[in-house]
Design a protein around this motif. Structure first.
Motif, PDB file in Angstrom:
ATOM      1  N   ALA A  30       1.831   2.397  -2.360  1.00  0.00           N
ATOM      2  CA  ALA A  30       2.578   3.059  -1.197  1.00  0.00           C
ATOM      3  C   ALA A  30       1.776   3.505  -0.059  1.00  0.00           C
ATOM      4  CB  ALA A  30       3.621   4.030  -1.700  1.00  0.00           C
ATOM      5  N   ASN A  31       0.795   3.944  -0.148  1.00  0.00           N
ATOM      6  CA  ASN A  31       0.122   4.662   0.998  1.00  0.00           C
ATOM      7  C   ASN A  31      -0.923   3.843   1.564  1.00  0.00           C
ATOM      8  OD1 ASN A  31       1.571   6.944  -0.328  1.00  0.00           O
ATOM      9  ND2 ASN A  31       0.301   8.264   1.042  1.00  0.00           N
ATOM     10  N   LEU A  32      -0.955   2.549   1.086  1.00  0.00           N
ATOM     11  CA  LEU A  32      -2.062   1.639   1.275  1.00  0.00           C
ATOM     12  C   LEU A  32      -1.468   0.336   2.375  1.00  0.00           C
ATOM     13  CD1 LEU A  32      -3.786   0.779  -2.263  1.00  0.00           C
ATOM     14  CD2 LEU A  32      -4.428   2.591  -0.490  1.00  0.00           C
ATOM     15  N   GLU A  33      -2.524   0.360   3.417  1.00  0.00           N
ATOM     16  CA  GLU A  33      -2.349  -0.658   4.132  1.00  0.00           C
ATOM     17  C   GLU A  33      -2.874  -2.201   3.989  1.00  0.00           C
ATOM     18  OE1 GLU A  33      -3.959  -0.941   8.520  1.00  0.00           O
ATOM     19  OE2 GLU A  33      -2.271   0.226   8.511  1.00  0.00           O
ATOM     20  N   ALA A  34      -3.930  -2.157   3.027  1.00  0.00           N
ATOM     21  CA  ALA A  34      -4.833  -3.313   2.618  1.00  0.00           C
ATOM     22  C   ALA A  34      -5.624  -3.064   1.479  1.00  0.00           C
ATOM     23  CB  ALA A  34      -5.386  -3.836   3.638  1.00  0.00           C
ATOM     24  N   VAL A  35      -5.702  -4.216   0.784  1.00  0.00           N
ATOM     25  CA  VAL A  35      -6.737  -4.333  -0.258  1.00  0.00           C
ATOM     26  C   VAL A  35      -7.748  -5.202   0.013  1.00  0.00           C
ATOM     27  CG1 VAL A  35      -7.339  -4.298  -2.808  1.00  0.00           C
ATOM     28  CG2 VAL A  35      -5.045  -2.966  -2.104  1.00  0.00           C
ATOM     29  N   GLU A  36      -8.930  -4.783   0.055  1.00  0.00           N
ATOM     30  CA  GLU A  36     -10.019  -6.190   0.444  1.00  0.00           C
ATOM     31  C   GLU A  36     -11.026  -6.290  -0.883  1.00  0.00           C
ATOM     32  OE1 GLU A  36     -10.559  -3.961   4.981  1.00  0.00           O
ATOM     33  OE2 GLU A  36     -12.064  -4.013   3.446  1.00  0.00           O
ATOM     34  N   PHE A  37     -10.923  -7.760  -0.869  1.00  0.00           N
ATOM     35  CA  PHE A  37     -11.695  -8.101  -2.110  1.00  0.00           C
ATOM     36  C   PHE A  37     -12.994  -8.788  -1.445  1.00  0.00           C
ATOM     37  CE2 PHE A  37      -7.643  -7.694  -3.744  1.00  0.00           C
ATOM     38  CZ  PHE A  37      -7.680  -7.198  -4.987  1.00  0.00           C
ATOM     39  N   LEU A  38     -14.373  -8.368  -1.592  1.00  0.00           N
ATOM     40  CA  LEU A  38     -15.392  -9.254  -1.210  1.00  0.00           C
ATOM     41  C   LEU A  38     -16.151  -9.583  -2.646  1.00  0.00           C
ATOM     42  CD1 LEU A  38     -17.575 -10.021   0.631  1.00  0.00           C
ATOM     43  CD2 LEU A  38     -18.596  -7.621   0.543  1.00  0.00           C
ATOM     44  N   LYS A  39     -16.310 -10.984  -2.686  1.00  0.00           N
ATOM     45  CA  LYS A  39     -16.855 -11.558  -4.160  1.00  0.00           C
ATOM     46  C   LYS A  39     -18.352 -11.651  -3.850  1.00  0.00           C
ATOM     47  CE  LYS A  39     -12.485 -12.617  -4.874  1.00  0.00           C
ATOM     48  NZ  LYS A  39     -12.055 -13.841  -5.074  1.00  0.00           N
ATOM     49  N   GLY A  40     -18.878 -11.416  -5.022  1.00  0.00           N
ATOM     50  CA  GLY A  40     -20.278 -11.746  -5.180  1.00  0.00           C
ATOM     51  C   GLY A  40     -21.086 -10.361  -4.896  1.00  0.00           C
ATOM     52  N   ALA A  88      10.761   3.967   4.749  1.00  0.00           N
ATOM     53  CA  ALA A  88      11.253   4.608   3.370  1.00  0.00           C
ATOM     54  C   ALA A  88      11.503   3.464   2.333  1.00  0.00           C
ATOM     55  CB  ALA A  88      12.637   5.432   3.627  1.00  0.00           C
ATOM     56  N   ASP A  89      10.869   3.651   1.153  1.00  0.00           N
ATOM     57  CA  ASP A  89      11.085   2.761  -0.014  1.00  0.00           C
ATOM     58  C   ASP A  89      11.389   3.501  -1.296  1.00  0.00           C
ATOM     59  OD1 ASP A  89       9.642   0.161   1.410  1.00  0.00           O
ATOM     60  OD2 ASP A  89       8.356   2.239   1.803  1.00  0.00           O
ATOM     61  N   PHE A  90      12.263   2.621  -2.253  1.00  0.00           N
ATOM     62  CA  PHE A  90      12.805   3.344  -3.460  1.00  0.00           C
ATOM     63  C   PHE A  90      13.070   2.080  -4.549  1.00  0.00           C
ATOM     64  CE2 PHE A  90      14.849   5.467   0.257  1.00  0.00           C
ATOM     65  CZ  PHE A  90      14.585   6.797   0.152  1.00  0.00           C
ATOM     66  N   SER A  91      12.556   2.284  -5.507  1.00  0.00           N
ATOM     67  CA  SER A  91      12.760   1.666  -6.621  1.00  0.00           C
ATOM     68  C   SER A  91      13.040   2.348  -8.113  1.00  0.00           C
ATOM     69  CB  SER A  91      11.444   0.467  -6.765  1.00  0.00           C
ATOM     70  OG  SER A  91      10.594   1.104  -7.229  1.00  0.00           O
ATOM     71  N   HIS A 118       8.837   6.458  -1.499  1.00  0.00           N
ATOM     72  CA  HIS A 118       7.769   6.749  -0.281  1.00  0.00           C
ATOM     73  C   HIS A 118       8.681   6.718   0.973  1.00  0.00           C
ATOM     74  CE1 HIS A 118       5.755   4.301   2.972  1.00  0.00           C
ATOM     75  NE2 HIS A 118       4.783   5.354   2.624  1.00  0.00           N
ATOM     76  N   TYR A 119       7.922   7.521   1.693  1.00  0.00           N
ATOM     77  CA  TYR A 119       8.337   7.730   3.263  1.00  0.00           C
ATOM     78  C   TYR A 119       6.905   7.629   4.132  1.00  0.00           C
ATOM     79  CZ  TYR A 119       9.498   9.764   7.786  1.00  0.00           C
ATOM     80  OH  TYR A 119       9.725  10.152   9.118  1.00  0.00           O
ATOM     81  N   GLY A 120       7.166   7.042   5.164  1.00  0.00           N
ATOM     82  CA  GLY A 120       6.042   7.016   6.125  1.00  0.00           C
ATOM     83  C   GLY A 120       6.546   6.938   7.647  1.00  0.00           C
ATOM     84  N   SER A 121       5.503   7.515   8.181  1.00  0.00           N
ATOM     85  CA  SER A 121       5.871   7.500   9.835  1.00  0.00           C
ATOM     86  C   SER A 121       4.849   7.512  10.722  1.00  0.00           C
ATOM     87  CB  SER A 121       6.696   8.940  10.055  1.00  0.00           C
ATOM     88  OG  SER A 121       7.072   9.034  11.461  1.00  0.00           O
ATOM     89  N   GLY A 122       4.840   6.787  11.834  1.00  0.00           N
ATOM     90  CA  GLY A 122       3.414   6.715  12.668  1.00  0.00           C
ATOM     91  C   GLY A 122       3.712   6.260  14.160  1.00  0.00           C
ATOM     92  N   GLY A 123       3.006   6.512  14.850  1.00  0.00           N
ATOM     93  CA  GLY A 123       3.088   6.196  16.306  1.00  0.00           C
ATOM     94  C   GLY A 123       2.529   7.188  17.229  1.00  0.00           C
ATOM     95  N   ILE A 149       3.894   9.971   2.230  1.00  0.00           N
ATOM     96  CA  ILE A 149       3.910  10.634   1.033  1.00  0.00           C
ATOM     97  C   ILE A 149       4.642   9.707  -0.223  1.00  0.00           C
ATOM     98  CG2 ILE A 149       6.217  11.680   1.922  1.00  0.00           C
ATOM     99  CD1 ILE A 149       5.271  14.296   0.025  1.00  0.00           C
ATOM    100  N   SER A 150       4.203   9.682  -1.249  1.00  0.00           N
ATOM    101  CA  SER A 150       4.873   8.792  -2.252  1.00  0.00           C
ATOM    102  C   SER A 150       4.805   9.539  -3.433  1.00  0.00           C
ATOM    103  CB  SER A 150       4.070   7.394  -2.256  1.00  0.00           C
ATOM    104  OG  SER A 150       2.620   7.527  -2.744  1.00  0.00           O
ATOM    105  N   ARG A 151       5.741   9.327  -4.202  1.00  0.00           N
ATOM    106  CA  ARG A 151       5.923   9.742  -5.778  1.00  0.00           C
ATOM    107  C   ARG A 151       6.276   8.748  -6.605  1.00  0.00           C
ATOM    108  NH1 ARG A 151       5.475  11.989  -9.964  1.00  0.00           N
ATOM    109  NH2 ARG A 151       6.221  14.037 -10.514  1.00  0.00           N
ATOM    110  N   SER A 152       5.838   8.712  -7.791  1.00  0.00           N
ATOM    111  CA  SER A 152       6.094   7.526  -8.655  1.00  0.00           C
ATOM    112  C   SER A 152       5.997   8.242 -10.136  1.00  0.00           C
ATOM    113  CB  SER A 152       5.064   6.304  -8.550  1.00  0.00           C
ATOM    114  OG  SER A 152       4.019   6.610  -8.919  1.00  0.00           O
ATOM    115  N   SER A 153       6.944   7.763 -10.936  1.00  0.00           N
ATOM    116  CA  SER A 153       6.862   7.749 -12.320  1.00  0.00           C
ATOM    117  C   SER A 153       6.840   6.563 -13.348  1.00  0.00           C
ATOM    118  CB  SER A 153       8.008   8.905 -12.847  1.00  0.00           C
ATOM    119  OG  SER A 153       7.836   9.093 -14.240  1.00  0.00           O
ATOM    120  N   LEU A 154       5.798   5.910 -13.632  1.00  0.00           N
ATOM    121  CA  LEU A 154       5.789   4.805 -14.205  1.00  0.00           C
ATOM    122  C   LEU A 154       5.871   5.035 -15.683  1.00  0.00           C
ATOM    123  CD1 LEU A 154       3.294   2.931 -11.787  1.00  0.00           C
ATOM    124  CD2 LEU A 154       5.757   2.961 -11.640  1.00  0.00           C
TER     125      LEU A 154
END
Length: 788
Positions: free
Chosen positions: A187-197, A228-231, A241-246, A259-264
């Motif tokens: 939830a708090n991530l903007e991207a995940v990058e994979f560099l191979k090798g 805001a996101d809920f599942s 999750h709740y996020g704000s920016g600007g 801020i995010s909270r989960s119970s998986l």
């Protein structure tokens, strides 16, 4: 407690690192700021500064606007914001306009980098329903993952696994993956990058198989945006999750807060993971030439772990034996009894063999801050200081080994805790110049860090035996402890350069000279120093990369590279013993490929072929032992494609073929030469399709499928985790703004994971070869997302 006797001078730390020393006693660390892009030699005036997104609904308007431009119009990034994410370019179907800071310090886009790089954006994570970083990895090209609780968020990529792949947090490495990584919500991530090798040029020791970088959400300049996101799912799991920016009312000051909270909940009885992540960052533009930034993040996870299902003799299970999950003949690594042909008993699918008082807990805090100063029109200085700290603990029954002599499951307890502190500094000097008429960018990087690691662990290992079905779980019992420590100094000087010989052909290369100093100590239950301790070891690896990119026609780019890496031969620098070889492994890769963006940005594909070799290897064996393997070789090809033939329809897919094997892997009594490393499938494939109905309330239907080939759980290759194919389906509806008023975007999604309820083996921990981790059964999920 005996302390390490040798303490290295740390005067090499730059002054800005000293700013974080006061925070070293609490969990803290600083993420790496994004890099200044290349000179605007390929920039389109129409290029937008918005977050990179997949070629989906949000990308359609940008795609249509670009349909009259060349496919190279968005090939280079715009100006970077200090401390901000690099994912700011217009979307392409495979996100190749994104700038991956873990792949290069030159500010290159994926298409401009002479390596295979994949960037999965927050929009893709949300659309595909990726809840954890392990699920993100499973959607990447040729990558598999598993959350074995002893080393959660473990990855396999191009034939290499776990600590052979550097895991980075905003560009910073905190230690070997199998010691430091945790289950992380996206939830708090903007991207995940994979560099191979092999990738030691950028991230240093440990990147024999590549690097995976987690980038947190960061500020943008402009109107404040909230989300805001809920599942909730059929296992009673929830996420919020709740996020704000600007931009703020203070001129030049931008912010981001999440801020995010989960119970998986797990599919096994009494298993779950609860996470909390709070992150924030401020960017302040003092003047046109000076920008400063600072950020803080607190993250915790706690839960009750699932350690796998035991391998059981087919003869014992009888009618409860399953097919299609595992196969092979096995002699227990733990109790040495011969199980013969093995299976997973269907009565153990949801059985928890862990003790009732088990726990798995971690708390982490990151501090980060830095500045960007333009010394001259063509000269920029960037510096960042970081501090990180973590407290982790495991208190579990970890071994579940079926005993064919007693027909019971033998168990054994294990306890370990970590107290980790890290401070450091990274400083870049970026020089844009012209050499004999050729545009050139040179980045000189000086980095330094100091890490202190204390590891109390079990000195005794209580054990018992329980029935296979409905076991009496009991409690941990008596615990006595001993302690290990590690202190690591790291200093590195690196150079990376891009020289454009023509408008379409560029040479890209770099060199890293690194010093690693290790001090280790280990004491027994009485506090007495063990034999061979304390000891000190130093390494000075030199690694690098040389390659080219050639845009033969607009949008069609060929590339090749030769790159090297280095990592510790005995798998884990924190646990290196004086009796183990103290040398570094060396790795190298030859890679070539093509990246093609065409059809007015509606279609994109990439292809790569590689040959990797790693020498002087130590491989994991059961019981936390290590075997010597002289060489590890990996060859393969990867293909990815995405296309939108008509506006409502999107098709995408990827496939990887991997031929990984050991060579010169000989030991007393046998040889594993020619065998495949654990958790490495020969074939990994993903595919998906979605269709959007442009009704007043737009609806989209989608399906994704994943195929993973046969894998082994140990170097012996005696037990096969069988190939599996799973599929998810989803449907979402976008609610118009006229319905919810102040909410600009609202989406309701219904998702079915593993729709066929396939039972399969997802991962095997080679340190615990008597048990296999199973994948989750069919689950149903309902989620809602809002932006305003």
């Amino acid at each position: 407690m005996s302390s390490i006797h040798t303490v290295r001078p740390r005067g090499f730390l730059l002054a800005s690192a000293a700013l974080t020393l006061a925070a070293a006693d609490m969990p803290a660390a600083l993420a790496q700021q994004s890099r200044e892009p290349l000179p605007p030699i390929e920039v389109s005036p129409a290029q937008s500064r918005k977050q990179a997104k997949p070629a989906g609904r949000e990308g359609q308007s940008a795609r249509r606007a670009s349909s009259r431009r060349s496919a190279t119009a968005a090939a280079a990034p715009g100006p970077a914001v200090p401390g901000a994410s690099s994912q700011v370019q217009a979307a392409t179907p495979l996100n190749s306009n994104a700038v991956a800071e873990s792949a290069s310090r030159l500010g290159l886009t994926v298409r401009q980098t002479p390596a295979t790089v994949e960037v999965i954006s927050a929009e893709t994570m949300r659309e595909q329903g990726y809840r954890t970083v392990s699920e993100v990895a499973q959607g990447a090209v040729g990558v598999t993952s598993g959350d074995a609780p002893g080393e959660p968020a473990g990855f396999s990529m191009r034939g290499f696994t776990n600590s052979q792949i550097n895991t980075l947090y905003n560009g910073i490495k905190i230690g070997p993956q199998n010691m430091t990584s945790r289950i992380m919500d996206t939830a708090n991530l903007e991207a995940v990058e994979f560099l191979k090798g092999p990738a030691s040029l950028i991230s240093g020791e440990g990147a024999a198989g590549g690097a995976i970088n987690f980038v947190t959400k960061q500020p943008h300049t402009g109107p404040i945006r909230n989300e805001a996101d809920f599942s909730y799912d059929s296992l009673n799991s929830f996420r919020a999750h709740y996020g704000s920016g600007g931009s703020t009312n203070v001129q030049g000051l931008d912010y981001r807060f999440d801020i995010s909270r989960s119970s998986l909940n797990g599919f096994v009885d009494d298993t779950y993971t609860k996470t909390l992540d709070v992150s924030g960052q401020l960017n302040y533009r003092i003047s046109d030439s000076l920008k400063v930034w600072g950020a803080i993040e607190y993250r915790e996870d706690r839960g009750k772990a699932y350690w796998g299902a035991p391998l059981v003799p087919v003869a014992f299970s009888g009618s409860h034996a399953t097919s299609g999950i595992v196969s092979g003949n096995y002699v227990s690594n733990y109790n040495k009894t011969n199980l013969g042909a093995v299976t997973i008993d269907d009565r153990t699918f949801s059985t928890n063999y862990n003790v009732l008082d088990n726990r798995n807990v971690a708390q982490e805090v990151w501090l980060r801050g830095g500045f960007e100063l333009k010394l001259a029109p063509d000269l920029t200085l960037k510096s960042q200081a970081y501090g990180y700290g973590a407290e982790r603990s495991w208190f579990n029954n970890e071994i579940e080994a079926f005993n064919s002599g007693t027909n019971l499951v033998d168990r054994e307890r294990f306890y370990v805790a970590h107290s980790q502190r890290l401070v450091g500094n990274i400083t870049d000097l970026i020089w844009d110049t012209n050499i004999a008429g050729f545009d050139n960018r040179l980045v000189t990087t000086l980095s330094s860090s100091y890490l202190d690691f204390v590891r109390p662990g079990a000195a005794n290992f209580p054990g018992d035996s329980v029935s296979l079905v409905d076991p009496n779980r009991g409690f941990y019992g008596l615990l006595t402890t001993q302690q290990q420590t590690a202190r690591i100094d790291n200093e590195a000087l690196s150079f990376e350069d891009r020289l454009k010989l023509t408008r379409s052909f560029a040479l890209v290369g770099g060199l890293r000279v690194e010093h690693i100093g290790l001090d280790r100590n280990s004491t027994d239950v009485n506090g007495s120093v063990k034999a061979g301790f304390p000891f000190t070891k130093d390494w000075a690896p030199v690694t690098g990369r040389i390659g080219y990119t050639w845009e033969a026609v607009p949008g069609l780019t060929f590339f090749s590279q030769y790159a090297t890496g280095a990592d510790v031969s005995a798998n884990n620098i924190f646990l290196l013993l004086p009796t183990q070889p103290l040398d570094l492994t060396t790795s190298r890769t030859y890679e070539t490929g093509v990246k093609h963006l065409f059809w007015d940005n509606r279609a994109e594909w990439s292809f790569s072929a590689y040959d990797i070799q790693r020498k002087n290897v130590y491989a994991a064996a059961g019981g936390q032992a290590l075997n010597i393997a002289g060489r590890q070789e990996s060859k393969g090809v990867e293909l990815a494609a995405s296309v939108r033939p008509i506006d409502p329809l999107r098709l995408w897919g990827n496939i990887a073929y991997i031929d990984a094997r050991y060579a010169d892997y000989n030991f007393v009594g046998g040889s594993f030469s020619g065998n495949t490393p654990p958790n490495v499938p020969r074939i990994v494939a993903n595919a998906g399709a979605s269709y959007r109905f442009f009704t007043p309330w737009p609806v989209e239907l989608g399906i994704t499928g994943r195929h993973v080939g046969d894998r082994y759980n140990t170097d012996a290759n005696t037990v096969t985790m069988k190939a599996y194919t799973v599929a998810d389906v989803y449907a979402f509806v976008d609610i118009p703004k006229t319905v919810l008023g102040a909410v600009d975007q609202a989406r309701l999604t219904f998702r079915v994971r593993n729709i066929t309820d396939k039972r399969y083996a997802i991962w095997g921990d080679p340190f615990y070869p008597d048990q296999i981790l199973l994948g989750a059964p069919r689950t149903y999920e309902l989620s809602a997302a809002f932006k305003w």
